[in-house]
Design an enzyme around this catalytic site. Structure first.
Site, PDB file in Angstrom:
ATOM      1  N   GLY A  68       1.133  -1.367  -0.011  1.00 55.34           N
ATOM      2  CA  GLY A  68      -0.047  -0.075   0.075  1.00 55.34           C
ATOM      3  C   GLY A  68       0.841   1.159   0.104  1.00 55.34           C
ATOM      4  O   GLY A  68       2.420   1.591   0.253  1.00 55.34           O
ATOM      5  N   LEU A  69       0.557   2.404  -0.263  1.00 52.06           N
ATOM      6  CA  LEU A  69       0.583   3.927  -0.500  1.00 52.06           C
ATOM      7  C   LEU A  69       1.934   4.014   1.260  1.00 52.06           C
ATOM      8  O   LEU A  69       1.334   3.471   1.577  1.00 52.06           O
ATOM      9  CB  LEU A  69      -0.374   4.691  -0.124  1.00 52.06           C
ATOM     10  CG  LEU A  69      -0.604   5.221  -1.803  1.00 52.06           C
ATOM     11  CD1 LEU A  69      -1.708   6.041  -1.758  1.00 52.06           C
ATOM     12  CD2 LEU A  69       0.456   5.183  -2.830  1.00 52.06           C
ATOM     13  N   SER A  70       2.181   5.025   0.830  1.00 55.71           N
ATOM     14  CA  SER A  70       3.369   5.077   2.560  1.00 55.71           C
ATOM     15  C   SER A  70       2.470   5.684   3.292  1.00 55.71           C
ATOM     16  O   SER A  70       1.529   6.663   2.747  1.00 55.71           O
ATOM     17  CB  SER A  70       4.003   6.116   1.991  1.00 55.71           C
ATOM     18  OG  SER A  70       4.797   6.675   2.746  1.00 55.71           O
ATOM     19  N   ALA A  71       2.151   5.445   4.747  1.00 54.29           N
ATOM     20  CA  ALA A  71       1.192   6.024   5.245  1.00 54.29           C
ATOM     21  C   ALA A  71       0.091   5.674   5.506  1.00 54.29           C
ATOM     22  O   ALA A  71      -1.410   5.879   5.917  1.00 54.29           O
ATOM     23  CB  ALA A  71       1.935   7.971   5.163  1.00 54.29           C
ATOM     24  N   SER A  72      -0.295   4.299   4.671  1.00 49.38           N
ATOM     25  CA  SER A  72      -1.311   3.636   4.595  1.00 49.38           C
ATOM     26  C   SER A  72      -1.570   3.026   6.149  1.00 49.38           C
ATOM     27  O   SER A  72      -2.676   3.108   5.848  1.00 49.38           O
ATOM     28  CB  SER A  72      -0.996   2.757   3.753  1.00 49.38           C
ATOM     29  OG  SER A  72      -0.180   1.637   4.110  1.00 49.38           O
ATOM     30  N   GLY A  73      -0.154   2.528   6.483  1.00 48.73           N
ATOM     31  CA  GLY A  73      -1.298   1.747   7.865  1.00 48.73           C
ATOM     32  C   GLY A  73      -0.541   0.573   8.155  1.00 48.73           C
ATOM     33  O   GLY A  73      -0.510  -0.896   8.600  1.00 48.73           O
ATOM     34  N   LYS A  74       0.593   0.213   6.785  1.00 48.06           N
ATOM     35  CA  LYS A  74       1.279  -1.310   6.087  1.00 48.06           C
ATOM     36  C   LYS A  74       2.096  -1.569   8.080  1.00 48.06           C
ATOM     37  O   LYS A  74       1.745  -2.934   8.891  1.00 48.06           O
ATOM     38  CB  LYS A  74       2.122  -1.409   5.173  1.00 48.06           C
ATOM     39  CG  LYS A  74       1.584  -1.329   4.183  1.00 48.06           C
ATOM     40  CD  LYS A  74       2.155  -0.398   3.263  1.00 48.06           C
ATOM     41  CE  LYS A  74       3.236   0.053   3.530  1.00 48.06           C
ATOM     42  NZ  LYS A  74       3.042   1.431   3.124  1.00 48.06           N
ATOM     43  N   SER A  75       2.744  -0.979   7.900  1.00 47.84           N
ATOM     44  CA  SER A  75       3.635  -1.264   9.293  1.00 47.84           C
ATOM     45  C   SER A  75       3.308  -1.538  10.793  1.00 47.84           C
ATOM     46  O   SER A  75       3.475  -1.915  11.745  1.00 47.84           O
ATOM     47  CB  SER A  75       5.107   0.216   9.558  1.00 47.84           C
ATOM     48  OG  SER A  75       5.520  -0.510   8.323  1.00 47.84           O
TER      49      SER A  75
ATOM     50  N   SER B 201       6.354  -1.810  -1.828  1.00 46.19           N
ATOM     51  CA  SER B 201       6.026  -3.084  -3.277  1.00 46.19           C
ATOM     52  C   SER B 201       4.971  -2.737  -4.484  1.00 46.19           C
ATOM     53  O   SER B 201       4.405  -3.120  -4.392  1.00 46.19           O
ATOM     54  CB  SER B 201       5.790  -4.053  -2.719  1.00 46.19           C
ATOM     55  OG  SER B 201       4.609  -4.541  -2.485  1.00 46.19           O
TER      56      SER B 201
END
Length: 198
Positions: free
Chosen positions: A31-38, A105
């Site tokens: 997902g986009l940066s700041a989407s909440g992945k981490s 990615s």
């Protein structure tokens, strides 16, 4: 291509799974940066570990401090970044660990290659699309990256000056502007249970 190397077989996946009493798989958050992945990856890892499931998180920023510290952010380097992570996550999955990757990615072909690598090894690959509207990601912007990209300081920034190719048929789709972190982690956890991965 390396020459003069030999693969040394050891336990089969089935033998290892039997001994560890667990299956392995890769949960690939994109997902986009700041989407909440981490944040979701951290919550999922803690949830799995509390349930006695061996899991390990591979995070985009953290990997660039070590394994991929020689890579930049050009398209070629991003491809190589994901290729290496695909190989590492496959090794974790083969060890009967749940590998949780959180990487932008951005290119579909790279994620498809990661999936194919796992499929070739008969390992489960679960793609999770961590979806968020661009404007919400920009409002969050915890590292100030979107602001710097809009100012032209950061070149080739995903979602602004470089493309993000959203998954077409992910196994799991979470909306982080509508769901809490806990709800997203629980959704992934329940999928793993439903598919008898854990």
């Amino acid at each position: 291509m390396a020459t003069n190397i030999t693969w040394h077989p050891n336990l089969t996946y089935s033998e290892r799974s039997e001994l560890r009493k667990q299956n392995g798989a890769t949960v690939w958050l994109t997902g986009l940066s700041a989407s909440g992945k981490s944040t979701i990856a951290c919550a999922l890892e803690q949830l799995l570990l509390k349930e006695g499931v061996s899991a390990y998180r591979l995070d985009g920023d953290n990997i660039r401090f070590g394994l991929n510290k020689d890579l930049g952010f050009s398209e070629k380097d991003r491809n190589e970044n994901i290729r290496r992570i695909s190989e590492v996550s496959r090794l974790f999955a083969d060890s009967c660990t749940i590998s949780i990757t959180s990487f932008i990615s951005p290119y579909r072909v790279d994620r498809d290659n990661a999936r194919a690598l796992h499929k070739d090894s008969n390992l489960k690959f679960i793609e999770v699309f961590v979806d968020v509207p661009l404007e919400v990601a920009e409002q969050r912007d915890p590292k100030g990256l979107y602001k710097r990209a809009r100012e032209g300081v950061i070149k080739e920034f995903t979602g602004i000056s470089a493309p993000y190719e959203a998954p077409e048929t992910p196994e799991i789709h979470v909306d982080t502007d509508k769901q809490t972190v806990e709800e997203c982690a629980e959704q992934i956890y329940l999928y793993l249970k439903k598919e008898s991965i854990i």
